[in-house]
Scaffold this active site. Structure first.
Site, PDB file in Angstrom:
ATOM      1  N   GLU A  94      20.360   6.162 -55.642  1.00 35.25           N
ATOM      2  CA  GLU A  94      19.697   5.000 -56.251  1.00 35.25           C
ATOM      3  C   GLU A  94      20.467   4.482 -57.455  1.00 35.25           C
ATOM      4  O   GLU A  94      21.035   5.271 -58.205  1.00 35.25           O
ATOM      5  CB  GLU A  94      18.368   5.466 -56.857  1.00 35.25           C
ATOM      6  CG  GLU A  94      17.200   5.411 -55.959  1.00 35.25           C
ATOM      7  CD  GLU A  94      15.950   5.853 -56.716  1.00 35.25           C
ATOM      8  OE1 GLU A  94      15.266   6.720 -56.169  1.00 35.25           O
ATOM      9  OE2 GLU A  94      15.666   5.362 -57.826  1.00 35.25           O
ATOM     10  N   CYS A 335      12.355   7.665 -61.593  1.00 32.36           N
ATOM     11  CA  CYS A 335      13.734   7.916 -61.176  1.00 32.36           C
ATOM     12  C   CYS A 335      13.753   8.848 -59.977  1.00 32.36           C
ATOM     13  O   CYS A 335      13.138   9.894 -59.987  1.00 32.36           O
ATOM     14  CB  CYS A 335      14.513   8.624 -62.283  1.00 32.36           C
ATOM     15  SG  CYS A 335      14.302   7.894 -63.867  1.00 32.36           S
TER      16      CYS A 335
END
Ligand code: SAH
Length: 362
Positions: A94, A335
């Site tokens: 990511e 996250c």
């Protein structure tokens, strides 16, 4: 089949030496470097000032594009975009694009997964799978700049992974990203965040860089920190703070401390007072981050009044403090959460992806 050469991780000198080895004049190395790191080419056949034969040879033997976009998610206000990329070996990472008044910042991952085991963090739940190469870190910035069409001015290494646990690749990445012949991002606009690997912090201080070091402190005393971060069993807060002093002394760069506020864990007024004492008189900055709850753990966001109170106590003690702006709340999966959801959806028996060797999480 022989593994392809990772030429985007080479410095200009290394690349030039390689091109000479292949039987071409040195200046071809410079041209190739320019295509990769300044023009952000994604295909060798775009490189129209290179001889066709060289382009074909490179195509056969070298990797140019390390990432494929799998999906992206934009916040409603358009200020934040999360990207999920697939690596050549199928693993997913990511990265996040954020627009600020002072420019565009990209938050990158430094590893696939993480072995540090911080209790509140989604990135570490499956352990570390592998380190990212310098080119895989660079391509997160390059691809996002290409896709968004806006120049990236700031890079924060605050995505999945512990950057100082992938030290050599991180350093290559920083040198390539800041090189004059590449995107030439200012070192002062690069932040590396660490959970506190003391030896590597000391080593980083000697590299002659002007980057910002951020220490994920998240606690005001060792016992509180050990409950949240397994790495705290290895290093005491006072040792880490001494390493931060040495970093400031050697580089002249003030330290950023990150402190994720978790209800009932580290957000009391006593914690704020203790933190103020620890940091009194230091040239530093504290970033308060309201914890982003992850579904696998029972941690909760501190109440708004508690957060303000924590901030006020630090301010009354003359400590520089900001509350991290909550960007794109509507896509604010914590996250590592986007990647986890994707992996789980794509493969409900994802045993192959998650390898627990060498992890700190237990
Ligand atoms: N390994 C590096 C980078 C991690 S991510 C480090 O430990 O610093 C960047 C920051 O986000 C770290 O301070 C990390 O502790 C914090 N963080 C991770 N998960 C979080 C969550 N769910 N809520 C709030 N902060 C989180």
């Amino acid at each position: 089949m022989e593994e392809k050469r990772d030429i985007k991780s080479l410095t200009k000198e290394e690349l030039t030496a390689y091109i000479k080895e292949c039987g071409y004049p040195a200046y071809r190395g410079g041209q190739l470097y320019d295509w990769m790191h300044r023009r952000l080419a994604e295909r060798f056949d775009q490189m129209n000032n290179l001889p066709g034969k060289l382009r074909e040879e490179l195509e056969e033997t070298c990797t140019l594009r390390t990432l494929t976009l799998a999906t992206s998610l934009s916040s409603a206000d358009g200020q934040t975009v999360k990207y999920l990329f697939r690596l050549e070996d199928g693993h997913m990472i990511e990265s996040v694009w954020m627009k600020y008044h002072h420019g565009v910042s990209v938050c990158i991952s430094s590893q696939v997964g993480c072995r540090m085991g911080c209790r509140f963090c989604a990135s570490t739940l499956g352990g570390k799978v592998r380190d990212l190469t310098a080119s895989e870190m660079l391509d997160q910035v390059y691809r996002i700049q290409q896709i968004s069409g806006e120049r990236v001015s700031h890079v924060v290494v605050m995505g999945t992974g512990e950057p100082l646990d992938n030290y050599d690749n991180l350093l290559k990445f920083i040198r390539l990203l800041t090189a004059e012949e590449g995107l030439h991002i200012s070192q002062r606009n690069i932040t590396v965040s660490t959970c506190g690997l003391l030896e590597q912090m000391d080593r980083l201080a000697t590299e002659g860089l002007q980057i910002t070091l951020a220490l994920s402190l998240h606690a005001s005393e060792d016992e509180e920190r050990r409950r949240l971060m397994p790495i705290a069993k290895q290093y005491q807060i006072k040792e880490l703070l001494r390493a931060c002093d040495r970093y400031l002394e050697k580089t002249g760069r003030r330290i950023s401390f990150e402190y994720s506020l978790i209800a009932g864990e580290n957000d009391s007024p006593e914690s704020a007072e203790r933190l103020s004492k620890l940091l009194a008189g230091k040239n530093c900055h504290v970033n308060l981050i309201p914890v982003n709850p992850i579904k696998e753990r029972n941690y909760r966001h501190s109440a708004a009044a508690q957060i303000m109170n924590f901030k006020n106590i630090l301010e009354n003690n003359r400590i520089n403090v900001t509350i991290r702006r909550e960007m794109g709340a509507d896509i604010n999966a914590a996250c590592g959460q986007l990647r986890r959801d994707y992996i789980h959806q794509a493969n409900s028996q994802s045993a192959g992806e998650e390898n627990k060797r060498g992890n700190y999480s237990s």
